[in-house]
Structures are given as structure tokens and as C-alpha cells.
Write a protein that holds these residues in place. Structure first.
Motif, PDB file in Angstrom:
ATOM      1  N   LEU A 191       0.830  -1.212   0.000  1.00 42.04           N
ATOM      2  CA  LEU A 191       0.000   0.000   0.000  1.00 42.04           C
ATOM      3  C   LEU A 191       0.861   1.257   0.000  1.00 42.04           C
ATOM      4  CD1 LEU A 191      -2.861  -1.002   2.469  1.00 42.04           C
ATOM      5  CD2 LEU A 191      -2.691  -1.346  -0.004  1.00 42.04           C
ATOM      6  N   VAL A 192       2.016   1.196   0.679  1.00 45.24           N
ATOM      7  CA  VAL A 192       2.929   2.345   0.662  1.00 45.24           C
ATOM      8  C   VAL A 192       3.462   2.581  -0.746  1.00 45.24           C
ATOM      9  CG1 VAL A 192       5.151   3.206   1.470  1.00 45.24           C
ATOM     10  CG2 VAL A 192       3.577   2.150   3.083  1.00 45.24           C
ATOM     11  N   ILE A 193       3.905   1.514  -1.403  1.00 51.33           N
ATOM     12  CA  ILE A 193       4.437   1.630  -2.756  1.00 51.33           C
ATOM     13  C   ILE A 193       3.349   2.075  -3.734  1.00 51.33           C
ATOM     14  CG2 ILE A 193       5.334   0.246  -4.690  1.00 51.33           C
ATOM     15  CD1 ILE A 193       7.000  -1.297  -2.685  1.00 51.33           C
ATOM     16  N   ALA A 194       2.115   1.668  -3.471  1.00 56.34           N
ATOM     17  CA  ALA A 194       1.009   2.073  -4.350  1.00 56.34           C
ATOM     18  C   ALA A 194       0.804   3.580  -4.345  1.00 56.34           C
ATOM     19  CB  ALA A 194      -0.284   1.376  -3.936  1.00 56.34           C
ATOM     20  N   THR A 195       1.255   4.272  -3.300  1.00 56.22           N
ATOM     21  CA  THR A 195       1.148   5.729  -3.234  1.00 56.22           C
ATOM     22  C   THR A 195       2.438   6.416  -3.680  1.00 56.22           C
ATOM     23  OG1 THR A 195       1.851   5.779  -0.910  1.00 56.22           O
ATOM     24  CG2 THR A 195      -0.514   5.614  -1.341  1.00 56.22           C
ATOM     25  N   ARG A 196       3.291   5.676  -4.392  1.00 56.16           N
ATOM     26  CA  ARG A 196       4.600   6.170  -4.849  1.00 56.16           C
ATOM     27  C   ARG A 196       5.584   6.381  -3.709  1.00 56.16           C
ATOM     28  NH1 ARG A 196       4.129  10.537  -9.826  1.00 56.16           N
ATOM     29  NH2 ARG A 196       2.740   9.319 -11.163  1.00 56.16           N
ATOM     30  N   GLY A 197       5.395   5.651  -2.626  1.00 57.76           N
ATOM     31  CA  GLY A 197       6.284   5.775  -1.485  1.00 57.76           C
ATOM     32  C   GLY A 197       7.133   4.533  -1.310  1.00 57.76           C
ATOM     33  N   ILE A 198       7.868   4.497  -0.222  1.00 57.40           N
ATOM     34  CA  ILE A 198       8.683   3.342   0.156  1.00 57.40           C
ATOM     35  C   ILE A 198       8.889   3.427   1.659  1.00 57.40           C
ATOM     36  CG2 ILE A 198      10.977   4.379  -0.017  1.00 57.40           C
ATOM     37  CD1 ILE A 198      10.092   0.966  -1.478  1.00 57.40           C
ATOM     38  N   ASP A 199       8.970   2.281   2.318  1.00 53.07           N
ATOM     39  CA  ASP A 199       9.164   2.277   3.769  1.00 53.07           C
ATOM     40  C   ASP A 199      10.358   1.386   4.098  1.00 53.07           C
ATOM     41  OD1 ASP A 199       9.047   2.350   6.475  1.00 53.07           O
ATOM     42  OD2 ASP A 199       6.952   1.729   6.661  1.00 53.07           O
ATOM     43  N   LEU A 200      11.506   2.022   4.311  1.00 51.71           N
ATOM     44  CA  LEU A 200      12.721   1.293   4.650  1.00 51.71           C
ATOM     45  C   LEU A 200      12.863   1.044   6.147  1.00 51.71           C
ATOM     46  CD1 LEU A 200      15.309   3.114   2.326  1.00 51.71           C
ATOM     47  CD2 LEU A 200      14.013   1.021   1.865  1.00 51.71           C
ATOM     48  N   SER A 201      11.921   1.549   6.926  1.00 51.22           N
ATOM     49  CA  SER A 201      12.060   1.497   8.384  1.00 51.22           C
ATOM     50  C   SER A 201      11.410   0.273   9.007  1.00 51.22           C
ATOM     51  CB  SER A 201      11.454   2.753   9.005  1.00 51.22           C
ATOM     52  OG  SER A 201      10.047   2.772   8.819  1.00 51.22           O
TER      53      SER A 201
ATOM     54  N   ARG B 135      -8.058  14.220  -0.386  1.00 49.59           N
ATOM     55  CA  ARG B 135      -7.116  14.528   0.683  1.00 49.59           C
ATOM     56  C   ARG B 135      -5.994  13.497   0.668  1.00 49.59           C
ATOM     57  NH1 ARG B 135     -11.064  16.120   5.807  1.00 49.59           N
ATOM     58  NH2 ARG B 135     -12.051  17.952   4.821  1.00 49.59           N
ATOM     59  N   ALA B 136      -5.053  13.724  -0.220  1.00 45.59           N
ATOM     60  CA  ALA B 136      -3.949  12.779  -0.393  1.00 45.59           C
ATOM     61  C   ALA B 136      -3.128  12.635   0.876  1.00 45.59           C
ATOM     62  CB  ALA B 136      -3.069  13.233  -1.560  1.00 45.59           C
ATOM     63  N   ARG B 137      -3.034  13.717   1.639  1.00 43.42           N
ATOM     64  CA  ARG B 137      -2.238  13.675   2.867  1.00 43.42           C
ATOM     65  C   ARG B 137      -2.766  12.626   3.834  1.00 43.42           C
ATOM     66  NH1 ARG B 137      -1.364  19.318   5.790  1.00 43.42           N
ATOM     67  NH2 ARG B 137      -0.328  19.634   3.772  1.00 43.42           N
ATOM     68  N   ASN B 138      -4.078  12.558   3.992  1.00 41.77           N
ATOM     69  CA  ASN B 138      -4.672  11.577   4.906  1.00 41.77           C
ATOM     70  C   ASN B 138      -4.419  10.146   4.421  1.00 41.77           C
ATOM     71  OD1 ASN B 138      -5.604  13.741   6.354  1.00 41.77           O
ATOM     72  ND2 ASN B 138      -7.712  13.601   5.617  1.00 41.77           N
ATOM     73  N   ILE B 139      -4.510   9.950   3.107  1.00 40.67           N
ATOM     74  CA  ILE B 139      -4.274   8.617   2.544  1.00 40.67           C
ATOM     75  C   ILE B 139      -2.841   8.175   2.831  1.00 40.67           C
ATOM     76  CG2 ILE B 139      -4.245   7.238   0.431  1.00 40.67           C
ATOM     77  CD1 ILE B 139      -7.030   8.116   1.327  1.00 40.67           C
ATOM     78  N   ILE B 140      -1.889   9.082   2.670  1.00 43.02           N
ATOM     79  CA  ILE B 140      -0.481   8.757   2.911  1.00 43.02           C
ATOM     80  C   ILE B 140      -0.262   8.412   4.386  1.00 43.02           C
ATOM     81  CG2 ILE B 140       1.853   9.706   2.918  1.00 43.02           C
ATOM     82  CD1 ILE B 140       1.073  11.287   0.408  1.00 43.02           C
ATOM     83  N   TRP B 141      -0.899   9.155   5.274  1.00 44.04           N
ATOM     84  CA  TRP B 141      -0.802   8.834   6.696  1.00 44.04           C
ATOM     85  C   TRP B 141      -1.306   7.417   6.959  1.00 44.04           C
ATOM     86  CZ3 TRP B 141      -0.280  11.872  11.492  1.00 44.04           C
ATOM     87  CH2 TRP B 141       0.340  13.105  11.280  1.00 44.04           C
ATOM     88  N   ILE B 142      -2.439   7.084   6.368  1.00 40.66           N
ATOM     89  CA  ILE B 142      -3.050   5.773   6.611  1.00 40.66           C
ATOM     90  C   ILE B 142      -2.126   4.644   6.193  1.00 40.66           C
ATOM     91  CG2 ILE B 142      -4.911   4.223   5.858  1.00 40.66           C
ATOM     92  CD1 ILE B 142      -6.748   6.683   5.779  1.00 40.66           C
ATOM     93  N   VAL B 143      -1.525   4.738   4.998  1.00 41.71           N
ATOM     94  CA  VAL B 143      -0.711   3.628   4.505  1.00 41.71           C
ATOM     95  C   VAL B 143       0.576   3.467   5.320  1.00 41.71           C
ATOM     96  CG1 VAL B 143      -1.665   3.746   2.180  1.00 41.71           C
ATOM     97  CG2 VAL B 143       0.395   5.052   2.705  1.00 41.71           C
ATOM     98  N   TYR B 144       1.169   4.567   5.774  1.00 41.69           N
ATOM     99  CA  TYR B 144       2.385   4.444   6.573  1.00 41.69           C
ATOM    100  C   TYR B 144       2.083   3.919   7.973  1.00 41.69           C
ATOM    101  CZ  TYR B 144       5.475   6.528   3.140  1.00 41.69           C
ATOM    102  OH  TYR B 144       6.227   6.749   2.015  1.00 41.69           O
ATOM    103  N   ILE B 145       0.935   4.285   8.519  1.00 41.00           N
ATOM    104  CA  ILE B 145       0.529   3.744   9.810  1.00 41.00           C
ATOM    105  C   ILE B 145       0.260   2.253   9.690  1.00 41.00           C
ATOM    106  CG2 ILE B 145      -1.325   3.749  11.521  1.00 41.00           C
ATOM    107  CD1 ILE B 145      -1.538   6.772  11.111  1.00 41.00           C
ATOM    108  N   PHE B 146      -0.431   1.856   8.618  1.00 39.22           N
ATOM    109  CA  PHE B 146      -0.721   0.439   8.414  1.00 39.22           C
ATOM    110  C   PHE B 146       0.567  -0.360   8.244  1.00 39.22           C
ATOM    111  CE2 PHE B 146      -1.673  -3.100   5.440  1.00 39.22           C
ATOM    112  CZ  PHE B 146      -2.533  -3.818   6.247  1.00 39.22           C
TER     113      PHE B 146
END
Length: 347
Positions: free
Chosen positions: A63-73, A215-226
Motif C-alpha cells: 500500500l505504501v508503494i502504491a502511493t509512490r512511497g517506500i518504507d525502509l524502516s 485529501r492525499a495527505r490523509n491517505i499517505i498517513w493511513i498507509v504508513y501507519i498500516f
């Protein structure tokens, strides 16, 4: 048949089936299952149980990658969650009670939630690039875990806590059931509600999504929290399986396996469309590769090379350019056909 091969899950499934078949050839009892002491045992069960932490983390990573992100942590979150839960149990006046185990689980999940909020804050509010924002926690997180454990391996003795990673329920390992529940929850929320469409919209074009009122900001928060909560649960599985917290080695490089599982499963790193089922298949490929290494007796020093070759092959088979090249090679006329065509033209 051709239409099936064009499906983005076709080659990952074929690769997984080939690995399972290879193991079956070298070990005739590989695919066998047996019931012992009311529990289900077998190599397939071991693959699913050992791969459960990777699957959990890969689901959040998808889900993080689906928003063009990445989570290395996520590896650091695994270490922090395991360290916090084991440190609490070890310091508790009643370390073997179910209440202590439940509180330790709650502490780990809350820690994951807080770390996910931190990552989401840096990416969505401050505007830090995802790879940099999560790299900060990837680097500092293990230091935090070592501070919690005092630089030592904390061993605990709590049967209720141990059951998270090594226990059984309804003949199956509890870790498999937990992973299945998280997968079902993610699938329902992203495929039966508008959340999945919103995640894809943010990944495909964040600017257009914002201009459309999303509200893209809220979506990004959700995926990183998940993602962080999934990593925290994986940390509970890993630490409870060995009944100890190892801040140095727990979850080490697991973020790489998670990213590989997502890519092998068919999710694009460019964001947008994603597949949770493909991610699960990709995680099973990664875990089955490890089992295959032991089955074939491959020396440890070439294990990573072997895994890399298989992963590269599967990724190339999924790449659109590679597929188009194969299709052109298949469609190219053979020399004999070319000569026959020339003769017809001459006549």
C-alpha cells in the motif's frame, strides 16, 4: 492459454509452482502433510509459518508503494516492537501471566502506530521524500531498540506470549491465522470500499488527485501507519518465536525481502495499481527460495546469488519490454517460411 500468461500473476505463480516441484523432486515427502498431537505439520506449513512476518510487512509495503512511497524502516520497527514487548515482560512482577503478555502486545502495537504516524508526518506534512524519511527511522530505530534492551538480548518466559509465533490454534500455527486475518482486513478495506481506489489515485497522479479534492495527505498517513503496525505485529511474531528480543538481528534486511515480494507479485514501484494477492505469492516465493536452498544443499556463500538469479528471472519475465521481445521472437517467421514466401512472390 495466451491470455492466462498475460495476467500479471501468471509468472509469479508459475515460479512458485516450479520451486515447489523442484523441492518435491529432491524430497518426495515435501508436499506431504501430517497430523501430530492435534497440530498440522509439513514443509508447506513451515513455509507459511516462517514466511508470515515477511507477508505481513509486504502487505503494508504494497500500500505504501502504491502511493509512490517506500518504507525502509520496517526492519527497525520490528526490532523496536520486539524490544519493547520483551523488555516489559522481563521487568513485570508477574512475567508469566496472560495479562502481562496482552499488555506487551498492546505496547508493541502502540509503538508501531506511533512510528507510523511519525513516518506519515514526515512524508505527507513536512514533504520529506519517502526514502529519506524512512531511512531516518531505519538508521535510528535500531539504536532506539538497543537503548530499550540495554544492548543485550532479553529472554522472556511467557507461554501466552510465545504462542503468538510458536503456538497453534485449530491445528494451524497462530502466526498463519494472524497473517490471514490481516490480509482479509486489508483486502476488504481496499477492494470493498473506496480506500483502494483512493490509494491508486494518489499513486497514479498525486497532483490531479489533490486538484480533484482528494485529501492525499490523509491517505499517505493511513498507509504508513498500516505499514508500521504490520511491522510491529511481525516483530511480535519474530520475538515470541524465539522468546527473546535481539535488537541487532531482529528484522535485519526484512525490508528488502518485503520490497522484493511486492515487486515479484506484480506491483509497480512507480505507484498506482497494486495486488495484495500477488504480494502474498511473492512472499511465498522468497520463503520457498530459502527452503529450496537448504533442500538442494547449496553452500551458504552462494545462497544470495541463487536467490538473486531467481528473483531477476521472475522480474524480467514480468517486465513489459521483455514480454514484448519474447512475443516478437515467437511471431518472427522462420527461415523456411521466409524462403517459401519469397518463392511465392517470385511466381
Amino acid at each position: 492459454m495466451k491470455s492466462l500468461l498475460k495476467h500479471r500473476l501468471a509468472w509469479p505463480v508459475i515460479a512458485l509452482a516450479a520451486l515447489l516441484l523442484l523441492n518435491q523432486i529432491f524430497r518426495p515427502d515435501f508436499l506431504g502433510l501430517r497430523m501430530q498431537d492435534g497440530h498440522l505439520y509439513g514443509s508447506l506449513i513451515d513455509i507459511m509459518r516462517n514466511g508470515a512476518p515477511t507477508i505481513l510487512i509486504a502487505l503494508g509495503m504494497t500500500l505504501v508503494i502504491a502511493t509512490r512511497g517506500i518504507d525502509l524502516s520496517v526492519g527497525a520497527v520490528v526490532a523496536i516492537a520486539g524490544a519493547a514487548s520483551c523488555a516489559y515482560i522481563a521487568a513485570s512482577p508477574d512475567p508469566g501471566s496472560p495479562v502481562t503478555a496482552a499488555t506487551a502486545v498492546l505496547i508493541a502495537v502502540v509503538a508501531g502506530l506511533a512510528l507510523g504516524v511519525w513516518n506519515g508526518f514526515l512524508v505527507s506534512t513536512i514533504g520529506v521524500q519517502p526514502i529519506i524519511a524512512t531511512l531516518v527511522l531505519m538508521t535510528a530505530g535500531r539504536g532506539v531498540a538497543q537503548l530499550i534492551t540495554g544492548g543485550q538480548i532479553i529472554s522472556v518466559s511467557n507461554d501466552h506470549y510465545k504462542s503468538i509465533g510458536a503456538g497453534y490454534l485449530f491445528t494451524l500455527p497462530i502466526s498463519i491465522l494472524i497473517t490471514a486475518a490481516v490480509f482479509a482486513l486489508a483486502a476488504v478495506l481496499t477492494r470493498r470500499t473506496a480506500l483502494g481506489t483512493l490509494i491508486e489515485a494518489v499513486g497514479i497522479n498525486p497532483v490531479a488527485s489533490r486538484l480533484a479534492g482528494l485529501r492525499a495527505r490523509n491517505i499517505i498517513w493511513i498507509v504508513y501507519i498500516f505499514s508500521a503496525v504490520c511491522a510491529a505485529i511481525a516483530g511480535l511474531m519474530i520475538s515470541s518465536n524465539v522468546t527473546a528480543a535481539d535488537a541487532n538481528n531482529a528484522g535485519l534486511y526484512i525490508e528488502m525481502d518485503a520490497i522484493l515480494a511486492v515487486v515479484i507479485g506484480g506491483t509497480s514501484l512507480a505507484g498506482g495499481r497494486y495486488t495484495l494477492v500477488g504480494t502474498v505469492v511473492g512472499a511465498f516465493i522468497i520463503q520457498t527460495l530459502t527452503t529450496t536452498v537448504y533442500t538442494l544443499g547449496i553452500p551458504p556463500e552462494v545462497t544470495l546469488v541463487f536467490k538473486a538469479l531467481v528473483v531477476i528471472t521472475v522480474c524480467l519475465l514480468q517486465a513489459p519490454k521483455a514480454r514484448n521481445l519474447l512475443n516478437r521472437l515467437k511471431a518472427a517467421p522462420k527461415p523456411a517460411a521466409k524462403e517459401a514466401a519469397k518463392e511465392k512472390v517470385a511466381i
